[in-house]
Every structure is written in structure tokens, then in C-alpha cells.
Design an enzyme around this catalytic site. Structure first.
Site, short mmCIF file in Angstrom:
data_model
loop_
_atom_site.label_atom_id
_atom_site.label_comp_id
_atom_site.label_asym_id
_atom_site.label_seq_id
_atom_site.Cartn_x
_atom_site.Cartn_y
_atom_site.Cartn_z
N ASP A 1 1.11 -1.21 -0.06
CA ASP A 1 -0.02 -0.14 0.06
C ASP A 1 0.96 1.27 0.18
O ASP A 1 1.96 1.21 0.66
CB ASP A 1 -0.96 0.16 1.19
CG ASP A 1 -2.10 -1.10 1.18
OD1 ASP A 1 -2.27 -1.60 -0.06
OD2 ASP A 1 -2.42 -1.53 2.39
N ASP B 1 -6.84 -1.50 -4.21
CA ASP B 1 -7.97 -1.28 -3.43
C ASP B 1 -9.25 -0.25 -3.81
O ASP B 1 -10.32 -0.53 -3.57
CB ASP B 1 -7.39 -0.77 -1.90
CG ASP B 1 -6.39 -1.75 -1.18
OD1 ASP B 1 -6.74 -2.83 -1.51
OD2 ASP B 1 -5.53 -1.11 -0.38
#
Length: 209
Positions: free
Chosen positions: A146, A160
């Protein structure tokens, strides 16, 4: 002079032609569109993760718009937005199930908007699934990369955001009655009362004749 009378009933419309006409009238299947969208998003997700891993160091964020938006490398063992961090192996199986389910649905899909939504979900699921299978600490336990941090929102990635946006689109389509087969509830289906009235009228006229 003798006239031969055939005992065969008059020929009816060719069922094959009827089936062909029905098929040609139906919206085209959208599996190819779904897979193209998923492939593009998967490629974008993998590319951005490779760039981030090569250029960022965990704990050293890069500011984009002050403290509001920044790039920050985080290794996430959990689900989207850092949820369920202790269930990595289960999340991997769920992601694999999502991929299989979306592909199965896509084989009969005829709605362009449903293809877009499912393609986004599929592309995001594949992006994070690749991390879980091939990144450290090992298969089924891999940590997802991330790197996008906005305000107070948990750090996320392209996969995501793709999953969330695709899911929102699918919910909107469902609420407004858009079906995966390309029809819309209440608009593309014939009215039952009207159909029955037309049938009864036709039967009555036939008996009178």
C-alpha cells in the site's frame, strides 16, 4: 383429374431462424470487455507497486499536497485499508474465490456497466492476490503493498480503490434495477396484465371467426 392432398400440417416458422433472430436481438456478451478492464487495472496496480517498492522506504513518506496527500510505503498483511491484519491466509482464499466467481458471472454477462463494475473488482482482486501469493513472507501469507495516503484515510493502493469503486458501481446498478443480462427491471419486461389482455382478446377474436 385427381388432386393429391397432403396429410402433413403446414410448415411452421423455422425454430432455428427464430433462435438466431433472438440471439442477434440480444445485447452482446461482455466477458471480453470485463477481462480487458481487469487486465488494464491489474497492470496499472502491479506497475505502481513496483515503482513504489523501488523508490520509497517504509516510514519515509513523500509529500504530494502537504500532509493531506502523500506516498507512504506500507506492507499490509490484512485486507483493503489495513483491515483483518491477522487473517492473511483466509483473505488470500477469499480473493481467489472472488476471482473465480466474477469470471463465472462474466461468461453470461450482457450489460456494459456490469462488465465495467465487475472488471474493476476482478482487476483489484487479482492485484492484491498476486501480492499475497508472491511477496514476502511467503505464499498465501504475502503482504500487500500500500502506498497512497490521503488525510486520515488508511493507506491503500490502486487495487483497493478499484475494488471499492467497482463495488459501489454494482450497488448503484442493483438499486436502479439494471440487470447483468442487459435489461432493466420494470422497463424491459412486458407488463403481465397487458400481455394477458392481449392474449384473451386474440383468443376471443379467433373463436368468433
Amino acid at each position: 383429374m385427381m388432386v393429391r392432398v397432403s396429410d402433413e400440417p403446414p410448415s411452421e416458422e423455422n425454430p432455428a431462424n427464430t433462435a438466431e433472430e433472438a440471439t442477434s436481438a440480444a445485447p452482446p456478451q461482455r466477458l471480453r470487455t470485463l477481462l480487458i478492464i481487469a487486465g488494464v487495472l491489474l497492470g496499472l496496480d502491479l506497475l505502481t507497486k513496483c515503482i513504489v517498492v523501488a523508490n520509497l522506504t517504509p516510514g519515509e513518506p513523500v509529500s504530494i499536497i502537504g500532509d493531506f496527500a502523500r506516498f507512504s510505503l506500507v506492507r499490509n498483511p490484512g485486507a483493503a485499508f489495513s483491515m483483518a491484519t491477522g487473517m492473511t491466509w483466509l483473505l488470500t482464499l477469499v480473493a481467489a474465490a472472488v476471482v473465480i466467481g466474477v469470471v463465472r458471472i462474466g461468461r453470461t454477462l450482457r450489460s456494459l456497466w456490469w462488465a465495467i463494475g465487475l472488471g474493476m473488482v476482478l482487476g483489484g482482486a487479482l492485484g492484491n492476490l498476486v501480492d499475497r501469493l508472491f511477496r514476502a513472507p511467503g505464499p498465501l501469507q504475502g503482504h500487500v503493498v500500500d502506498f497512497i495516503a490521503i488525510g486520515w484515510w488508511p493507506v491503500f493502493n490502486v487495487a483497493d480503490s478499484s475494488i471499492v469503486c467497482g463495488a459501489i458501481l454494482l450497488v448503484v446498478l442493483t438499486v436502479f434495477g439494471f440487470e447483468p443480462n442487459g435489461t432493466r427491471t420494470g422497463r424491459d419486461e412486458p407488463d403481465t396484465d397487458e400481455t394477458e389482455t392481449t392474449t384473451n382478446k386474440s383468443t376471443s377474436e379467433g373463436n368468433t371467426a
